[in-house]
Scaffold this motif. Structure first.
Motif, short mmCIF file in Angstrom:
data_model
loop_
_atom_site.label_atom_id
_atom_site.label_comp_id
_atom_site.label_asym_id
_atom_site.label_seq_id
_atom_site.Cartn_x
_atom_site.Cartn_y
_atom_site.Cartn_z
N VAL A 188 0.84 -1.20 0.00
CA VAL A 188 0.00 0.00 0.00
C VAL A 188 0.87 1.25 0.00
CG1 VAL A 188 -1.67 1.35 1.34
CG2 VAL A 188 -1.98 -1.13 1.07
N GLN A 189 1.93 1.26 0.80
CA GLN A 189 2.80 2.42 0.89
C GLN A 189 3.47 2.72 -0.45
OE1 GLN A 189 6.37 2.00 3.34
NE2 GLN A 189 6.02 4.04 4.19
N LEU A 190 4.04 1.68 -1.07
CA LEU A 190 4.73 1.89 -2.34
C LEU A 190 3.75 2.23 -3.45
CD1 LEU A 190 7.42 1.96 -3.75
CD2 LEU A 190 7.31 -0.52 -4.04
N ARG A 191 2.56 1.65 -3.41
CA ARG A 191 1.52 1.99 -4.39
C ARG A 191 1.24 3.48 -4.38
NH1 ARG A 191 -4.19 0.53 -2.21
NH2 ARG A 191 -3.85 2.55 -1.21
N ASP A 192 1.03 4.05 -3.19
CA ASP A 192 0.71 5.47 -3.07
C ASP A 192 1.90 6.33 -3.48
OD1 ASP A 192 -1.77 4.70 -2.17
OD2 ASP A 192 -1.31 4.99 -0.06
N GLU A 193 3.10 5.88 -3.18
CA GLU A 193 4.29 6.66 -3.53
C GLU A 193 4.53 6.65 -5.03
OE1 GLU A 193 7.41 5.17 -1.06
OE2 GLU A 193 6.52 5.97 0.78
N ILE A 194 4.26 5.53 -5.69
CA ILE A 194 4.38 5.48 -7.15
C ILE A 194 3.44 6.50 -7.78
CG2 ILE A 194 3.81 4.08 -9.17
CD1 ILE A 194 4.97 1.67 -7.68
N ARG A 195 2.23 6.59 -7.26
CA ARG A 195 1.27 7.55 -7.80
C ARG A 195 1.73 8.98 -7.58
NH1 ARG A 195 -1.83 9.52 -11.64
NH2 ARG A 195 -3.93 10.13 -11.00
N ARG A 196 2.22 9.29 -6.39
CA ARG A 196 2.69 10.66 -6.13
C ARG A 196 3.87 11.01 -7.04
NH1 ARG A 196 1.40 9.37 -0.63
NH2 ARG A 196 3.53 8.72 -0.16
N LEU A 197 4.75 10.07 -7.23
CA LEU A 197 5.91 10.30 -8.09
C LEU A 197 5.48 10.48 -9.54
CD1 LEU A 197 8.95 10.48 -8.33
CD2 LEU A 197 9.06 7.98 -8.45
N GLN A 198 4.53 9.67 -9.99
CA GLN A 198 4.04 9.79 -11.36
C GLN A 198 3.39 11.15 -11.59
OE1 GLN A 198 0.57 9.71 -12.46
NE2 GLN A 198 1.12 9.76 -14.64
N LEU A 199 2.63 11.63 -10.62
CA LEU A 199 2.01 12.94 -10.75
C LEU A 199 3.06 14.03 -10.82
CD1 LEU A 199 -0.96 12.54 -8.24
CD2 LEU A 199 -1.14 12.85 -10.72
N ARG A 200 4.14 13.88 -10.07
CA ARG A 200 5.18 14.91 -10.07
C ARG A 200 5.96 14.93 -11.38
NH1 ARG A 200 9.07 16.67 -5.09
NH2 ARG A 200 9.89 18.55 -6.10
N LEU A 201 6.25 13.75 -11.92
CA LEU A 201 7.02 13.67 -13.16
C LEU A 201 6.14 13.84 -14.40
CD1 LEU A 201 9.43 10.69 -12.36
CD2 LEU A 201 9.98 13.13 -12.39
N GLY A 202 4.88 13.48 -14.29
CA GLY A 202 3.97 13.60 -15.43
C GLY A 202 4.19 12.55 -16.50
N THR A 203 4.80 11.42 -16.15
CA THR A 203 5.10 10.38 -17.12
C THR A 203 3.85 9.55 -17.43
OG1 THR A 203 7.31 10.21 -16.17
CG2 THR A 203 6.63 8.44 -17.65
N THR A 204 3.56 9.35 -18.71
CA THR A 204 2.48 8.46 -19.10
C THR A 204 2.77 7.07 -18.52
OG1 THR A 204 2.28 9.67 -21.17
CG2 THR A 204 1.18 7.52 -21.04
N THR A 205 1.79 6.49 -17.81
CA THR A 205 2.03 5.24 -17.09
C THR A 205 0.92 4.24 -17.37
OG1 THR A 205 3.22 6.41 -15.33
CG2 THR A 205 2.37 4.21 -14.81
N VAL A 206 1.32 2.99 -17.66
CA VAL A 206 0.39 1.89 -17.85
C VAL A 206 0.72 0.85 -16.78
CG1 VAL A 206 -0.57 0.19 -19.42
CG2 VAL A 206 0.34 2.34 -20.33
N PHE A 207 -0.28 0.53 -15.97
CA PHE A 207 -0.10 -0.29 -14.77
C PHE A 207 -0.97 -1.54 -14.89
CE2 PHE A 207 -1.43 -0.78 -10.13
CZ PHE A 207 -0.22 -1.31 -9.69
N VAL A 208 -0.35 -2.72 -14.89
CA VAL A 208 -1.09 -3.97 -14.96
C VAL A 208 -1.27 -4.53 -13.55
CG1 VAL A 208 -0.87 -6.41 -15.59
CG2 VAL A 208 -0.47 -4.64 -17.29
N THR A 209 -2.52 -4.89 -13.22
CA THR A 209 -2.80 -5.45 -11.90
C THR A 209 -4.07 -6.30 -11.96
OG1 THR A 209 -3.19 -4.94 -9.55
CG2 THR A 209 -4.11 -3.42 -11.16
N HIS A 210 -4.16 -7.28 -11.05
CA HIS A 210 -5.42 -8.01 -10.88
C HIS A 210 -6.13 -7.56 -9.61
CE1 HIS A 210 -2.50 -10.25 -8.41
NE2 HIS A 210 -3.53 -10.48 -7.62
#
Length: 371
Positions: A188-210
């Motif tokens: 959960v912690q890393l999930r939220d941090e990935i999102r915050r980092l993606q918002l800061r960098l603005g990188t187009t991101t495709v995330f695969v999950t079940h």
């Protein structure tokens, strides 16, 4: 551990608008006679975070591998920006990838692992190391630069893998179930941090999950896949509140299935009439969210039920009841209400739109279906 604020001189922050549009055009993929993807169409805007969500075998990882160039499409086109990259090799697509397995070189230090891609591209050692430190700074691991992978926890190793993917300043970041090997709290912690980092960098991101909770928490939009096709794509709110099909309703969240009688754009359930997301008529099976069912007094209720179990979940309680007609229904309610096994209760609905499908003779009693 949380992401540390990167310094003002961090070179990777200069790439904050360096992102690309992604487009799948009628992508199909077959292995022999087995077709995995069926004419997949998907548009992802620059800087958008889109999740491919679905059960095992639905084609989501295959779609990501086709996008990355690790798999060739049987037919169709893949575009990054305005460029057709369908026949372009992986190392020329300007993408970064993070996998479920960390795939770190055990004989290289953290900073050497992070700088590896830059060195392969011919960048000088000093500049590559400087940029690797900047990437590690973004993920909160610059103080671990001289350690080796075996000296790190699983969450720290995945941060290194993320830093290695970001250090080349990719236009698109691909994440293939990167959190599934981690324990629940770190996940959960890393999930939220990935999102915050993606918002800061603005990188187009495709995330695969079940994991539907992961997808709901981090995505701008979610593409729900089933059998190699996209059943629905929309914002987390759209998918949860107005699922386009019973499959989406069952997979995104928790639903109970009960009988109803549809007439146009409404359906009658337990004496209540509520809106339908898709108009239909006749006997139907309706998906009900736990938060849209209420426990009421059994006296005068249109539908009575018997409590089967009740689970305390912190700020709320989830109770499963068996209706008089033999259907299991999950109800979410205030934690202060504590039903006991065998209690008689009544059921009522909140007036929100529901999803339904035609009922067949083979339909069985509904059960609460978790994602």
């Amino acid at each position: 551990m949380t992401l540390f604020p990167p310094t003002d001189s961090n070179t990777l922050l200069s790439a904050a608008t360096h992102s690309a549009r992604v487009e799948f055009r009628a992508i199909s993929k077959s292995y022999g006679t087995h077709r995995v993807l069926h004419d997949l169409d998907l548009n992802i805007e620059p800087g958008e975070f889109v999740s491919l969500l679905g059960p095992s075998g639905c084609g989501k990882t295959t779609a990501l591998r086709v996008l990355s160039g690790l798999e060739d499409a049987t037919s169709g086109q893949v575009l990054l920006g305005e460029r057709d990259v369908t026949a372009v090799p992986t190392n020329r697509r300007d993408i970064g990838m993070v996998f479920q397995s960390y795939s770190l070189f055990p004989h290289l230090t953290v900073v050497e692992n992070t700088a590896f891609g830059l060195r392969r591209r011919g960048l000088g050692k000093r500049e590559a190391v400087t940029r690797a430190h900047d990437a590690l700074d973004l993920v909160g691991l610059d103080g671990f630069a001289s350690r080796y992978p075996h000296q790190l926890s699983g969450g720290q190793q995945q941060r290194v893998a993320l830093a290695r993917a970001l250090v080349t300043e990719p236009r698109v970041l691909l994440l293939d179930e990167p959190l599934s090997a981690l324990d629940a709290k770190v996940r959960v912690q890393l999930r939220d941090e990935i999102r915050r980092l993606q918002l800061r960098l603005g990188t187009t991101t495709v995330f695969v999950t079940h994991d539907q909770e992961e997808a709901l928490a981090v995505s701008d939009r979610i593409a729900v896949m089933n059998g190699g096709r996209i059943e629905q794509i929309g914002t987390p709110e759209q998918l949860y509140e107005r699922p386009a099909s019973p499959f989406v309703a069952a997979f995104v969240g928790l639903s109970s299935v009960v009988p109803g009688e549809a007439q146009g754009d409404t359906v009658r359930i337990w004496g209540d009439v509520v809106a339908l997301t898709t108009p239909m008529s006749g006997n139907v099976e309706v998906g009900l969210r736990p938060e849209n069912v209420r426990l009421v007094s059994p006296e005068g209720a249109a539908e009575n039920a018997t409590v089967q179990e009740s689970t305390f979940l912190g700020s709320f309680r989830r109770t499963v009841v068996l209706t008089a007609s033999g259907h299991r229904v999950a109800v979410q309610h205030d934690a202060a209400i504590k039903p006991q096994f065998g209690d008689q209760v009544g059921l009522a609905l909140t007036p929100v739109a529901v999803t339904a499908r035609p009922r067949t003779d083979s339909s069985s009693a509904g059960a609460a279906t978790p994602a």
